[in-house]
Structures are given as C-alpha cells and as structure tokens.
Design an enzyme around this catalytic site. Structure first.
Site, mmCIF file in Angstrom:
data_model
loop_
_atom_site.group_PDB
_atom_site.id
_atom_site.type_symbol
_atom_site.label_atom_id
_atom_site.label_comp_id
_atom_site.label_asym_id
_atom_site.label_seq_id
_atom_site.Cartn_x
_atom_site.Cartn_y
_atom_site.Cartn_z
ATOM 1 N N ARG A 256 136.410 48.096 54.611
ATOM 2 C CA ARG A 256 137.697 47.424 54.830
ATOM 3 C C ARG A 256 138.276 47.118 53.468
ATOM 4 N NH1 ARG A 256 137.762 42.081 54.627
ATOM 5 N NH2 ARG A 256 135.860 41.552 55.739
ATOM 6 N N HIS A 260 139.874 40.359 55.761
ATOM 7 C CA HIS A 260 139.534 40.460 57.193
ATOM 8 C C HIS A 260 140.803 40.318 58.042
ATOM 9 C CE1 HIS A 260 137.625 39.915 61.041
ATOM 10 N NE2 HIS A 260 138.226 38.758 61.174
ATOM 11 N N TYR A 269 134.109 36.638 48.518
ATOM 12 C CA TYR A 269 132.744 37.071 48.891
ATOM 13 C C TYR A 269 132.434 38.518 48.511
ATOM 14 C CZ TYR A 269 135.417 38.480 53.073
ATOM 15 O OH TYR A 269 136.348 39.012 53.928
HETATM 16 C C1 TPP Z 1 132.773 36.480 70.516
HETATM 17 C C2 TPP Z 1 133.483 36.205 69.238
HETATM 18 N N1 TPP Z 1 132.847 35.555 68.241
HETATM 19 C C3 TPP Z 1 133.495 35.315 67.067
HETATM 20 C C4 TPP Z 1 134.784 35.718 66.894
HETATM 21 C C5 TPP Z 1 135.496 35.463 65.558
HETATM 22 N N2 TPP Z 1 135.564 36.750 64.852
HETATM 23 C C6 TPP Z 1 136.688 37.502 64.888
HETATM 24 S S1 TPP Z 1 136.486 38.940 64.076
HETATM 25 C C7 TPP Z 1 134.920 38.581 63.628
HETATM 26 C C8 TPP Z 1 134.105 39.535 62.808
HETATM 27 C C9 TPP Z 1 134.076 40.903 63.363
HETATM 28 O O1 TPP Z 1 133.432 41.771 62.481
HETATM 29 P P1 TPP Z 1 133.217 43.274 62.856
HETATM 30 O O2 TPP Z 1 132.718 43.381 64.262
HETATM 31 O O3 TPP Z 1 132.386 43.886 61.807
HETATM 32 O O4 TPP Z 1 134.698 43.906 62.855
HETATM 33 P P2 TPP Z 1 135.703 43.983 61.599
HETATM 34 O O5 TPP Z 1 136.530 42.742 61.677
HETATM 35 O O6 TPP Z 1 134.879 44.054 60.367
HETATM 36 O O7 TPP Z 1 136.529 45.198 61.794
HETATM 37 C C10 TPP Z 1 134.545 37.339 64.135
HETATM 38 C C11 TPP Z 1 133.233 36.720 63.920
HETATM 39 C C12 TPP Z 1 135.426 36.399 67.965
HETATM 40 N N3 TPP Z 1 136.676 36.867 67.871
HETATM 41 N N4 TPP Z 1 134.744 36.632 69.105
#
Ligand code: TPP
Ligand code: MG
Length: 359
Positions: A256, A260, A269
């Site tokens: 990415r 985020h 980080y």
């Molecule tokens: C069930 C749940 N837990 C926590 C969150 C908060 N949250 C949103 S995105 C994220 C991280 C997701 O990371 P990843 O799956 O690697 O996808 P990326 O954002 O890196 O594309 C979190 C913890 C959420 N949306 N849903």
C-alpha cells in the site's frame, strides 16, 4: 500453471520484471488491443484514486481508503472476470470497480457518504462493499454454494487484505469452500500492513498462499505489482472454478503506497526507505515499459490516455456532486426492513431535532 509455484518452497509467480521484460513461457498472450485497454484501466484507476484524496482534503468526500500500489492486482484480477461472475469486494478495490464498469460517479457518491452510491446497477454482479473486515468471505462462499446448486458455470471472486486472514470468517469460509468444492476464487491483497500492524505480526505462516493447503485446495503467491502474473493466475483460477474444479486462493504480494485511510499517517510506522523501495516496483511503470518494448506505448499515446483519464474522472466528480446530499434520516433507512423500537425512538428524536433546525 498455478500448481507449478509452490508457496511452501517460497516460489512466487512473476511474469514481468522491473524493466518490463517477460519470463519465457509465462506470458498470458493477450492481444495488443486488450493490453492497451488494460493500461487505460490502470491509468484511470490511479487518476480516480488521486482525485478522491484531493476531494477528501477539500472536504468534498469522506474518509477514503486509497488504492495506489494495488492497481495491477485490482485491474489484473477484474480483467480476467467474465459477465456472470460475481465480485464480493472489500473497501480498497477501486480498479476492480473501474474495470467491471461500475459508474465512477456512484463510487464517489458512496465515499461522499451517500448509500445510493452502493446500489450496483442492473447487469453488474457486485455485492455491496464490506467494511467489517473479512465479513464478505462467508457471503461469497454462500454465493458459491448457490451457484453450485444451480449448476451455473460462474466463478465468485472475493477480495480482502492480509489483516482479514486473521478473522474467523476467513477460516470458516475457506474451510467450507474446500469441503463443498465451491466455485470461489479468494484473492488476498497482501499489502504488508493492516493499518499499522506489519504482515509478520499478522501470521506466523511464511506465506498467506500456503494456508490453502490446509483447506485442501490450491494456493499461489503472485507478484501483485505484475499485472500479467495476476491476470494469468486469475484466469486459471476463475476457469477452474467455472468448470467444477473448486476453489483457489491467490495471494497478491504488493504494497500500500499511501496511508491506510485519510485518517491515518503511515509515516509513523514505516520508513521512507521502505516506501521508496516499493516505488521502484510501481505496477503501472512496469506495464508501461512492457508495452514500450512491444511498440504499443509512446508519448503521444500517453498524453491521450492521461487526457481521457482526467476527463473520465472530472465527469464523474461533476455528476456525483450534482446529486442531492444524503438526508440525515438515511442513517436509519437501510439496515432493517422493520426497525426495532430503540432505533425508532432515536429516529423520532433526530426528526424532532431536524424539525427545529429546519424551522
Ligand atoms: C471486524 C473489523 N475489525 C476491525 C476493523 C477496523 N479496520 C478497518 S481496516 C482494518 C485493517 C485491514 O487490513 P487488511 O485486511 O490488511 O486490509 P488493507 O486495509 O491493508 O487493505 C481494520 C483493523 C473493521 N473494519 N472490521
Ligand atoms: Mg493489508
């Protein structure tokens, strides 16, 4: 071909090198016109993403999850889908929407906070975007089982991040898909982070692809910044799903490039050096060099493609902004067919408040 790359041995499918050269025997052999269409989708995706960030900074769009760096994975995967296939997306999939023909104005409208932007137009098989991490995976498997019962020759694609692979939904979904041999293609966009949590803290597995082995179906890691590798793996996995061959897990190994979301600051980080290292592996640059070697890219063509992308994006912004803003009452409108009493009371409060405000 997928079976030739064993994730347990650290083997990763790579077709294009950083200079745009092609590995012998691995080129999926797309016709020239299609290669150019793919390039145009990549450029549009990057332009639409950059515009969304600007709109957010100007207060014209809400919190946004940028896609820069993911473009080859998104466009490569969606370019291998055919009409009839389904997508169960996650929140960082802009290039898939653009490739599948979802109106960009609707996509912006959703990120501007209007639920109407989520209503997929007739004829497009895209489920609503999943914000709860991983929740789309069991839904996609359910759709896969339905397709299997109905003997439909279609594939169900679902996308998710590396972080989603720690959710129960991931394991339950993949386990079920393996047992019932559903026509699912699971695509993990491993971008090395789940917000600030690095991939090494997400799982002790050496790769995400190898998790498929435990569920009894193939898993392959591909270079997610190499659109031909993503396309080749996706085409094979989708074909297998449509023809009764069961599910596949594809791990698109990528990065990415941005934060985020617009409420994050990735500089807190990860190092500048690491980001610069990935800049070198830019997925669009690599494909452009490949097209150049084939005589399919030059400066006038680039100008034309950039101009068309700007026009495409600006038209969508104008259209999205010309639509009426969402009514505050919409907060309550789309979750329950019949609202529970506590929400009814809250809605009544809101209406009373708005009544005073509007007077
Ligand atoms: C069930 C749940 N837990 C926590 C969150 C908060 N949250 C949103 S995105 C994220 C991280 C997701 O990371 P990843 O799956 O690697 O996808 P990326 O954002 O890196 O594309 C979190 C913890 C959420 N949306 N849903
Ligand atoms: Mg991630």
């Amino acid at each position: 071909m997928i079976e030739r790359f064993n994730p347990l041995k650290g083997e990763r499918l790579e077709v294009l090198d950083e200079a745009g050269g092609v590995a012998p025997g691995l080129d999926p052999g797309l016709p020239d016109a299609e290669l150019r269409t793919i390039y145009e989708r990549l450029v549009r995706t990057r332009a639409a993403d950059a515009k969304a960030l600007k709109l957010q900074r100007q207060g014209r769009l809400g919190t946004y999850a940028p896609s820069r760096g993911h473009e080859a994975s998104q466009v490569g995967l969606a370019s291998a889908m055919i009409p009839g296939d389904w997508l169960f997306p996650y929140f960082r999939d802009l290039g898939m929407y653009i490739t599948l023909g979802y109106p960009l104005a609707d996509y912006y409208h959703f990120w501007m906070g209007n639920e109407a932007g989520l209503r997929t137009p007739d004829g497009l098989n895209i489920a609503p975007v999943a914000i709860p991490v991983g929740s789309q995976i069991p839904q996609a498997v359910g759709a896969g089982l339905a397709a299997k019962y109905r003997k439909l020759p279609i594939a169900i694609v679902t996308t998710f991040g590396d972080g989603a692979t720690s959710e129960g939904d991931f394991h339950e979904g993949l386990n079920f898909a393996g047992v019932f041999r559903t026509p699912n293609v699971f695509v993990c966009l491993n971008n090395q982070f789940a917000i600030s949590l690095p991939r090494a803290r997400q799982t002790a597995s050496a790769t995400i692809a190898q998790k498929a082995i435990a569920y009894g179906f193939p898993g392959v890691q591909v270079d997610g910044n190499d659109i031909l590798a993503v396309y080749a793996a996706a085409r094979e996995a989708l074909g297998s799903a449509r023809n009764g061959g069961g599910p596949t897990l594809i791990e698109a190994y990528t990065y990415r490039m941005g934060d985020h979301t617009t409420s994050d600051d990735a500089a807190r980080y990860r190092s500048k050096e690491e980001v610069q290292e990935w800049e070198r592996r830019d997925p669009i640059l690599r494909f452009r060099l490949f097209l150049g070697k084939k005589g399919l890219w030059d400066e006038p063509y680039e100008k034309e493609v950039q101009g068309a992308a700007t026009e495409f994006v600006e038209k969508a912004v104008a259209e999205a902004e010309a639509r009426p803003a969402a009514a505050p009452e919409d907060l309550f409108a789309f979750t329950y067919a019949a609202m529970p009493p506590d929400l009814e009371a809250q809605l009544a409060d809101l209406q009373a408040f708005l009544g005073e405000e509007r007077r």
